[in-house]
Write a protein that holds these residues in place. Structure first.
Motif, mmCIF file in Angstrom:
data_model
loop_
_atom_site.group_PDB
_atom_site.id
_atom_site.type_symbol
_atom_site.label_atom_id
_atom_site.label_comp_id
_atom_site.label_asym_id
_atom_site.label_seq_id
_atom_site.Cartn_x
_atom_site.Cartn_y
_atom_site.Cartn_z
ATOM 1 N N UNK A 110 -92.683 88.728 -109.151
ATOM 2 C CA UNK A 110 -92.070 89.996 -108.719
ATOM 3 C C UNK A 110 -91.540 90.856 -109.853
ATOM 4 N N UNK A 111 -91.232 90.245 -110.994
ATOM 5 C CA UNK A 111 -90.643 91.012 -112.096
ATOM 6 C C UNK A 111 -91.691 91.662 -112.990
ATOM 7 N N UNK A 112 -92.972 91.376 -112.741
ATOM 8 C CA UNK A 112 -94.053 91.908 -113.560
ATOM 9 C C UNK A 112 -94.834 92.963 -112.782
ATOM 10 N N UNK A 113 -95.365 93.946 -113.494
ATOM 11 C CA UNK A 113 -96.189 94.977 -112.870
ATOM 12 C C UNK A 113 -97.525 94.394 -112.433
ATOM 13 N N UNK A 114 -98.276 95.185 -111.683
ATOM 14 C CA UNK A 114 -99.610 94.762 -111.272
ATOM 15 C C UNK A 114 -100.459 94.402 -112.492
ATOM 16 N N UNK A 115 -100.428 95.262 -113.499
ATOM 17 C CA UNK A 115 -101.219 95.013 -114.707
ATOM 18 C C UNK A 115 -100.784 93.718 -115.386
ATOM 19 N N UNK A 116 -99.495 93.498 -115.515
ATOM 20 C CA UNK A 116 -98.994 92.298 -116.187
ATOM 21 C C UNK A 116 -99.360 91.043 -115.397
ATOM 22 N N UNK A 134 -107.115 100.463 -107.501
ATOM 23 C CA UNK A 134 -105.684 100.437 -107.806
ATOM 24 C C UNK A 134 -105.361 101.192 -109.098
ATOM 25 N N UNK A 135 -106.149 102.173 -109.406
ATOM 26 C CA UNK A 135 -105.960 102.958 -110.633
ATOM 27 C C UNK A 135 -104.527 103.499 -110.741
ATOM 28 N N UNK A 136 -103.969 103.942 -109.624
ATOM 29 C CA UNK A 136 -102.634 104.555 -109.634
ATOM 30 C C UNK A 136 -101.518 103.551 -109.393
ATOM 31 N N UNK A 137 -101.841 102.258 -109.411
ATOM 32 C CA UNK A 137 -100.836 101.237 -109.096
ATOM 33 C C UNK A 137 -100.604 100.255 -110.250
ATOM 34 N N UNK A 138 -101.223 100.489 -111.390
ATOM 35 C CA UNK A 138 -101.176 99.488 -112.462
ATOM 36 C C UNK A 138 -99.757 99.202 -112.943
ATOM 37 N N UNK A 139 -98.879 100.200 -112.902
ATOM 38 C CA UNK A 139 -97.518 100.011 -113.416
ATOM 39 C C UNK A 139 -96.518 99.730 -112.302
ATOM 40 N N UNK A 140 -96.990 99.525 -111.071
ATOM 41 C CA UNK A 140 -96.105 99.244 -109.948
ATOM 42 C C UNK A 140 -95.769 97.754 -109.877
ATOM 43 N N UNK A 141 -94.545 97.463 -109.462
ATOM 44 C CA UNK A 141 -94.156 96.089 -109.177
ATOM 45 C C UNK A 141 -94.726 95.672 -107.821
ATOM 46 N N UNK A 142 -94.882 94.365 -107.576
ATOM 47 C CA UNK A 142 -95.404 93.920 -106.283
ATOM 48 C C UNK A 142 -94.637 94.486 -105.093
ATOM 49 N N UNK A 172 -93.509 97.273 -104.708
ATOM 50 C CA UNK A 172 -93.871 98.677 -104.507
ATOM 51 C C UNK A 172 -95.294 98.827 -103.975
ATOM 52 N N UNK A 173 -95.945 97.706 -103.685
ATOM 53 C CA UNK A 173 -97.329 97.707 -103.211
ATOM 54 C C UNK A 173 -97.391 97.254 -101.762
ATOM 55 N N UNK A 174 -98.391 97.731 -101.042
ATOM 56 C CA UNK A 174 -98.633 97.248 -99.683
ATOM 57 C C UNK A 174 -99.203 95.829 -99.751
ATOM 58 N N UNK A 175 -99.253 95.171 -98.597
ATOM 59 C CA UNK A 175 -99.811 93.825 -98.559
ATOM 60 C C UNK A 175 -101.256 93.787 -99.017
ATOM 61 N N UNK A 176 -102.038 94.770 -98.594
ATOM 62 C CA UNK A 176 -103.437 94.823 -99.021
ATOM 63 C C UNK A 176 -103.576 95.057 -100.510
ATOM 64 N N UNK A 177 -102.710 95.904 -101.059
ATOM 65 C CA UNK A 177 -102.737 96.165 -102.494
ATOM 66 C C UNK A 177 -102.330 94.923 -103.278
ATOM 67 N N UNK A 178 -101.324 94.230 -102.807
ATOM 68 C CA UNK A 178 -100.903 92.999 -103.476
ATOM 69 C C UNK A 178 -102.051 91.992 -103.529
ATOM 70 N N UNK A 179 -102.783 91.862 -102.425
ATOM 71 C CA UNK A 179 -103.867 90.886 -102.400
ATOM 72 C C UNK A 179 -105.006 91.313 -103.315
#
Length: 219
Positions: A94-100, A129-137, A139-146
């Protein structure tokens, strides 16, 4: 030559036989689904195929390697380099971004940081997920998280990806998108996938559907 082959895999828990001699062969680029009632041995088999557990007897070969001939350190390295995992609960940190989160398996095996970040970015863009790379989990929907979890599974260009109830925690729309994504990965990259699922729609889409019943495999 098969990408994955098992020979008489057996696993007991105490005196209870869970797997009773599993013989299985999976070809490169195949999408294989495994279904069965709760308690039939699906998760136990997946853990053994993914080298997270060792059988009591039998042999597992992945990409020509007899994996249970490796010691624990060698096996962990093989797993990190050649196997990807997607779980029902995405297990993102949870403390890391999508990219991390996507980069972590690449860093663990010691790959060049710049190269890993570039591939992670490309994977996230590929998965929409181009616009979600710097988002934390959070901040993402369930589908985006998966989808982030799928990108993480692909970061080290694994020989095979194992998915355990990957759409089990998603609504029907996101589940359908995830199912389509798996076949896109097969069609565009030749990715081999083994999917344990209760979702009959996903199971029926696979190239082959295998059924575990009472610790034995049926096609």
């Amino acid at each position: 030559m098969s990408l994955l082959q098992t020979i008489d895999i057996r696993r007991n828990y105490g005196k209870l036989p869970v797997l009773k001699g599993i013989n299985l062969s999976i070809e490169p680029g195949e999408v294989v689904s495994i279904v069965g009632a709760s308690g039939a041995g699906k998760t136990t088999l997946l853990q053994i195929l993914g080298t997270l557990d060792r059988p009591d007897s039998g042999e597992l070969q992945i990409a020509g390697q007899n994996v249970f001939g490796l010691n624990d350190r060698q096996l962990a390295q093989f797993r990190n380099e050649r196997i990807g995992f997607v779980f029902q609960f995405n297990n993102l940190l949870p403390e890391f971004t999508a990219l991390e989160n996507v980069c972590l398996p690449g860093f663990i095996v010691g790959k060049d940081e710049r190269t890993v970040r570039q591939r992670a970015t490309e994977l996230l863009e590929l998965l929409g997920l181009r616009d979600r790379v710097s988002h934390l989990p959070s901040q993402l929907s369930g589908g985006e998280q998966q989808r982030v979890a799928v990108a993480r599974a692909l970061i080290n260009q694994p020989a095979i990806v194992f998915a355990d109830e990957p759409s089990g925690n998603l609504d029907s729309h996101n589940a359908q998108e995830l199912h389509q994504l798996f076949f896109k990965l097969r069609d565009e990259f030749g990715q081999t996938l083994v999917i344990v699922t209760h979702n009959e729609q996903l199971a029926d889409l696979a190239d082959r559907k295998l059924i575990i019943r009472d610790g034995m495999m049926f096609s």
